[in-house]
Scaffold this motif. Structure first.
Motif, mmCIF file in Angstrom:
data_model
loop_
_atom_site.group_PDB
_atom_site.id
_atom_site.type_symbol
_atom_site.label_atom_id
_atom_site.label_comp_id
_atom_site.label_asym_id
_atom_site.label_seq_id
_atom_site.Cartn_x
_atom_site.Cartn_y
_atom_site.Cartn_z
ATOM 1 N N VAL A 87 107.882 57.031 -4.648
ATOM 2 C CA VAL A 87 108.349 57.709 -6.048
ATOM 3 C C VAL A 87 107.251 57.840 -7.027
ATOM 4 O O VAL A 87 107.379 59.032 -7.585
ATOM 5 C CB VAL A 87 109.246 56.233 -6.418
ATOM 6 N N LEU A 88 106.296 57.200 -7.211
ATOM 7 C CA LEU A 88 104.968 57.411 -7.999
ATOM 8 C C LEU A 88 104.339 58.753 -7.510
ATOM 9 O O LEU A 88 104.186 59.510 -8.349
ATOM 10 C CB LEU A 88 104.100 56.503 -8.008
ATOM 11 N N ARG A 89 104.254 59.004 -6.190
ATOM 12 C CA ARG A 89 103.561 60.260 -5.784
ATOM 13 C C ARG A 89 104.605 61.373 -6.156
ATOM 14 O O ARG A 89 104.263 62.551 -6.520
ATOM 15 C CB ARG A 89 103.536 60.073 -4.265
ATOM 16 N N ALA A 90 106.022 61.241 -6.148
ATOM 17 C CA ALA A 90 106.972 62.438 -6.417
ATOM 18 C C ALA A 90 106.658 62.839 -7.792
ATOM 19 O O ALA A 90 106.996 63.921 -8.026
ATOM 20 C CB ALA A 90 108.399 61.862 -6.061
ATOM 21 N N PHE A 91 106.472 61.926 -8.741
ATOM 22 C CA PHE A 91 106.397 62.126 -10.131
ATOM 23 C C PHE A 91 104.887 62.450 -10.368
ATOM 24 O O PHE A 91 104.654 62.416 -11.790
ATOM 25 C CB PHE A 91 106.997 60.842 -10.833
ATOM 26 N N SER A 92 103.956 62.530 -9.488
ATOM 27 C CA SER A 92 102.741 62.898 -9.832
ATOM 28 C C SER A 92 101.955 61.716 -10.559
ATOM 29 O O SER A 92 101.019 61.937 -11.298
ATOM 30 C CB SER A 92 102.176 64.298 -10.325
ATOM 31 N N LEU A 93 102.369 60.411 -10.433
ATOM 32 C CA LEU A 93 101.555 59.243 -10.796
ATOM 33 C C LEU A 93 100.968 58.334 -9.815
ATOM 34 O O LEU A 93 100.398 57.471 -10.430
ATOM 35 C CB LEU A 93 102.971 58.356 -11.284
ATOM 36 N N LEU A 94 100.856 58.774 -8.838
ATOM 37 C CA LEU A 94 99.916 58.193 -7.731
ATOM 38 C C LEU A 94 98.651 58.799 -7.918
ATOM 39 O O LEU A 94 98.500 59.932 -7.803
ATOM 40 C CB LEU A 94 100.248 58.293 -6.526
ATOM 41 N N PRO A 95 97.592 57.905 -8.017
ATOM 42 C CA PRO A 95 96.193 58.478 -8.047
ATOM 43 C C PRO A 95 95.743 59.056 -6.814
ATOM 44 O O PRO A 95 96.272 58.948 -5.815
ATOM 45 C CB PRO A 95 95.424 57.001 -8.368
ATOM 46 N N ALA A 96 94.760 60.157 -7.166
ATOM 47 C CA ALA A 96 94.369 60.773 -6.082
ATOM 48 C C ALA A 96 93.458 60.441 -5.059
ATOM 49 O O ALA A 96 92.572 59.523 -5.555
ATOM 50 C CB ALA A 96 93.640 62.306 -6.546
ATOM 51 N N SER A 97 93.534 60.704 -3.766
ATOM 52 C CA SER A 97 92.680 60.198 -2.643
ATOM 53 C C SER A 97 91.351 60.977 -2.727
ATOM 54 O O SER A 97 91.473 62.184 -3.048
ATOM 55 C CB SER A 97 93.206 60.145 -1.360
ATOM 56 N N PRO A 98 90.173 60.405 -2.386
ATOM 57 C CA PRO A 98 89.101 61.009 -2.090
ATOM 58 C C PRO A 98 89.115 61.960 -0.898
ATOM 59 O O PRO A 98 89.908 61.838 -0.152
ATOM 60 C CB PRO A 98 88.013 60.012 -1.725
#
Length: 377
Positions: A87-98
């Motif tokens: 859900v966080l990823r769908a709203f672009s709230l998940l921190p980016a991975s290296p």
């Protein structure tokens, strides 16, 4: 001239968007924000509070609700955590991975595997062993971490820290080991749990501190692997009857509330490991045990016995001294810089050796050796 305010506003919004992108949607920026807002004290305090909360929730689930499937409960926790992160990823709230090249996939895969074995075997150990034997196994994790970090990452511990950890271990043993009941199957599970638990904490700490991983980003990558191995462990370690369990509304609400706390526990534990070290995280767990015992004696009229109380006080004294040594070391930038230079030098030698083998066409790599490329203090 009439368009000047709109141009100024547009430029300000663009700068804000660029700043937010740099701070949150890049691995370096996300890592800096985690370090800025979640230092060691905040991370350890967050993990401590959630740990106490999930103990109460799991007692409710196992006791009143009667859901006696520890591995299945862990599986529900991790599936719920993956859903929340999706859900966080769908709203672009998940921190980016290296970038994928910065961390070998074998390191991510190894972390996901040992996480499933660490959690699953810990729950099974608590089920088949007495509390005293379970605590003895937990105490054994501390020297295992110290030995593993010495072998894998050339990390040495000062004599004062060793003495402090010995005092902590003795105090916890005296405080908690009151019912050493031996069970062969339970003992085998406890012994099998020690190594995955130590490696799990070491990898979580190292990957965050050296690979620009944030806690949530690393959880997002490893959780699917952990879920897969939980599904493989569940038929082996859980009793039958999961499908026939009474899945009514009230039971489901309690179980999924426990799952929410499980997500917070995993996140707070990852934050604590990223902000401190594997050894400090183990000491925090022992601190929690002693505080709960003393609080029960002071506020809930429990009587663990004078010997157990003295052991808890001794353990807390050792923990206080260990924390003091860590704070003192963190305030010495010269020593920290020397340690970092030494580790980076060793890491470059290992990387050069592996690169040389790859150029010769030898693509077989040991996962522990790959992790040495990302050494940490």
């Amino acid at each position: 001239m009439n368009n000047f305010p709109f141009l100024f506003l547009g430029r300000a919004l663009e700068q804000l968007r660029s700043s937010l992108y740099s701070d949150f949607l890049t691995s370096d920026g996300s890592r800096r924000q985690q370090q800025r807002y979640c230092g060691p004290f905040v991370a350890l305090s967050f993990n401590f509070m959630v740990s106490v909360g999930i103990i109460m929730a799991n007692k409710l689930v196992m006791g009143k609700v009667g859901f006696n499937f520890p591995v299945a409960l862990s599986l529900i926790h991790y599936v719920s955590a993956w859903f929340l992160m999706a859900v966080l990823r769908a709203f672009s709230l998940l921190p980016a991975s290296p970038p994928s090249k910065s961390t070998p996939f074998s390191s991510i895969f190894l972390l996901g595997v040992v996480m499933s074995f660490s959690t699953g075997l810990a729950n099974a150990s608590l089920k088949y062993n007495s509390v005293g034997f379970y605590q003895m196994a937990k105490i054994a994790v501390t020297p295992t971490i110290a030995l593993s970090e010495l072998i894998l990452f050339r990390k040495r511990m000062t004599l004062c820290k060793v003495i402090a950890l010995v005092v902590v271990s003795i105090g916890v043993a005296v405080a908690t080991v009151t019912d050493l009941e031996f069970n062969l199957f339970g003992a085998c599970i406890a012994l099998a749990w020690i190594a995955p638990s130590a490696v799990n904490k070491i990898l979580w700490s190292n990957l965050q501190q050296t690979g620009n991983w944030t806690a949530l980003a690393l959880m997002w990558k490893t959780t699917p692997i952990t879920i897969f191995f939980f599904m493989a462990l569940m038929p082996l370690l859980d009793p039958p009857g999961l499908v026939s369990f009474n899945w009514n509304f009230s039971n489901s609400v309690v179980i999924f509330f426990s799952a929410l706390l499980g997500f917070l526990l995993q996140w707070s534990g990852a934050l604590a490991l990223g902000a401190t070290s594997a050894t400090s995280h183990v000491v925090l767990g022992q601190f929690k045990t002693c505080v709960i015992m003393i609080a029960g004696y002071l506020f809930f009229n429990s009587d663990p016995g004078i010997i157990s109380l003295c052991g808890a006080i001794l353990a807390l004294s050792g923990m206080t001294y260990y924390t003091y040594l860590n704070l003192k070391a963190s305030q010495d930038p010269v020593a920290a810089t020397k340690q970092l230079v030494k580790q980076n030098s060793s890491s470059q030698k290992i990387k050069s050796a592996i690169d040389g083998k790859e150029c010769e066409g030898n693509l077989i790599m040991d996962p522990f050796l790959e992790d040495d490329l990302k050494e940490t203090a």
